[in-house]
Design a protein around this motif. Structure first.
Motif, PDB file in Angstrom:
ATOM      1  N   GLY A 100       0.802  -1.221   0.000  1.00  0.00           N
ATOM      2  CA  GLY A 100       0.000   0.000   0.000  1.00  0.00           C
ATOM      3  C   GLY A 100       0.830   1.265   0.000  1.00  0.00           C
ATOM      4  O   GLY A 100       0.350   2.333  -0.374  1.00  0.00           O
ATOM      5  N   GLU A 101       2.075   1.161   0.382  1.00  0.00           N
ATOM      6  CA  GLU A 101       3.006   2.298   0.352  1.00  0.00           C
ATOM      7  C   GLU A 101       3.809   2.308  -0.952  1.00  0.00           C
ATOM      8  O   GLU A 101       4.033   3.367  -1.538  1.00  0.00           O
ATOM      9  N   TYR A 102       4.221   1.123  -1.400  1.00  0.00           N
ATOM     10  CA  TYR A 102       5.121   1.026  -2.545  1.00  0.00           C
ATOM     11  C   TYR A 102       4.419   1.290  -3.887  1.00  0.00           C
ATOM     12  O   TYR A 102       4.871   2.124  -4.677  1.00  0.00           O
ATOM     13  N   TRP A 103       3.336   0.573  -4.149  1.00  0.00           N
ATOM     14  CA  TRP A 103       2.727   0.643  -5.479  1.00  0.00           C
ATOM     15  C   TRP A 103       2.151   2.008  -5.833  1.00  0.00           C
ATOM     16  O   TRP A 103       2.238   2.417  -7.007  1.00  0.00           O
ATOM     17  N   ILE A 109       4.838   7.651 -10.461  1.00  0.00           N
ATOM     18  CA  ILE A 109       5.979   7.849 -11.365  1.00  0.00           C
ATOM     19  C   ILE A 109       5.584   7.478 -12.790  1.00  0.00           C
ATOM     20  O   ILE A 109       5.890   8.207 -13.747  1.00  0.00           O
ATOM     21  N   ALA A 110       4.876   6.376 -12.951  1.00  0.00           N
ATOM     22  CA  ALA A 110       4.448   5.933 -14.285  1.00  0.00           C
ATOM     23  C   ALA A 110       3.485   6.942 -14.910  1.00  0.00           C
ATOM     24  O   ALA A 110       3.583   7.238 -16.112  1.00  0.00           O
ATOM     25  N   ARG A 111       2.589   7.498 -14.122  1.00  0.00           N
ATOM     26  CA  ARG A 111       1.622   8.466 -14.645  1.00  0.00           C
ATOM     27  C   ARG A 111       2.263   9.788 -15.062  1.00  0.00           C
ATOM     28  O   ARG A 111       1.807  10.438 -15.991  1.00  0.00           O
ATOM     29  N   ASP A 147      11.914   3.119  -5.553  1.00  0.00           N
ATOM     30  CA  ASP A 147      12.757   2.605  -4.463  1.00  0.00           C
ATOM     31  C   ASP A 147      13.428   3.735  -3.687  1.00  0.00           C
ATOM     32  O   ASP A 147      13.553   3.673  -2.460  1.00  0.00           O
ATOM     33  N   ILE A 148      13.876   4.750  -4.384  1.00  0.00           N
ATOM     34  CA  ILE A 148      14.577   5.869  -3.752  1.00  0.00           C
ATOM     35  C   ILE A 148      13.686   6.523  -2.703  1.00  0.00           C
ATOM     36  O   ILE A 148      14.124   6.833  -1.593  1.00  0.00           O
ATOM     37  N   PHE A 149      12.420   6.710  -3.034  1.00  0.00           N
ATOM     38  CA  PHE A 149      11.465   7.337  -2.116  1.00  0.00           C
ATOM     39  C   PHE A 149      10.995   6.356  -1.049  1.00  0.00           C
ATOM     40  O   PHE A 149      10.875   6.701   0.124  1.00  0.00           O
ATOM     41  N   PHE A 150      10.749   5.134  -1.459  1.00  0.00           N
ATOM     42  CA  PHE A 150      10.277   4.091  -0.548  1.00  0.00           C
ATOM     43  C   PHE A 150      11.284   3.834   0.567  1.00  0.00           C
ATOM     44  O   PHE A 150      10.915   3.654   1.726  1.00  0.00           O
TER      45      PHE A 150
END
Length: 170
Positions: A100-103, A109-111, A147-150
């Motif tokens: 729920g945090e990662y996706w 980012i994809a959008r 990943d950098i933000f996560f």
């Protein structure tokens, strides 16, 4: 001396477990990590087992990929990496445990980026822009950027081949 006047900066380095380790990946990385942890950093290694799977490493066999990841950790210990401020995180476990945090990060980012920009990041996987990429390999740069933000990274210790995805994270 405290690094960057941060309180306990977080460093991140992700790697695909995909085969034998070379000198720069083994000895040089251990030396760099030791310098950073001595300067007060906490170092998070992102064992990118799912990324290696997306990139079809080790024939796409997750068990083999994870065995290679364990081997790499042991090599770093053997060459003298100081493990006191080092944490190894398996992407498969962390992403599943905090989906729920990662996706939402990956989706955001994809959008916000065009397909062409994502394809230009394909060198992070050892691929060329002209390669026939699978859908999984298109998704990979968005995940690595997330990943950098996560991981709440203050410092990304990544190779020059990773610079395009770091720019994507700006």
């Amino acid at each position: 001396m405290r690094l960057l006047n941060f309180r306990d900066p977080n460093c991140y380095d992700g790697f695909e477990p995909s085969g034998r380790m070379h000198i720069a990946q083994g000895v040089m990385k251990a030396l760099n990590v030791n310098k950073l942890t001595k300067a007060g950093c906490t170092f998070k290694f992102w064992i990118a087992d799912w990324f290696a799977l997306l990139n079809n490493k080790m024939g796409g066999d997750l068990k083999k990929i994870q065995n290679v990841g364990k081997y790499m950790i042991e090599v770093w210990k053997a060459v003298g990496m100081d493990m006191e401020r080092v944490e190894f995180l398996w992407s498969s476990e962390e992403i599943n445990g905090k989906a729920g945090e990662y996706w939402p990060l990956v989706m955001d980012i994809a959008r916000k980026n065009k397909l062409g920009r994502i394809i230009r990041c394909s060198q992070i996987m050892g691929r060329a822009e002209s390669d026939d990429l699978s859908a999984a390999q298109i998704f990979y740069p968005c995940m690595q950027c997330a990943d950098i933000f996560f991981l709440k990274a203050d410092i990304c210790q990544l190779g020059m081949d990773q610079r395009k995805v770091n720019m994507l994270a700006r």
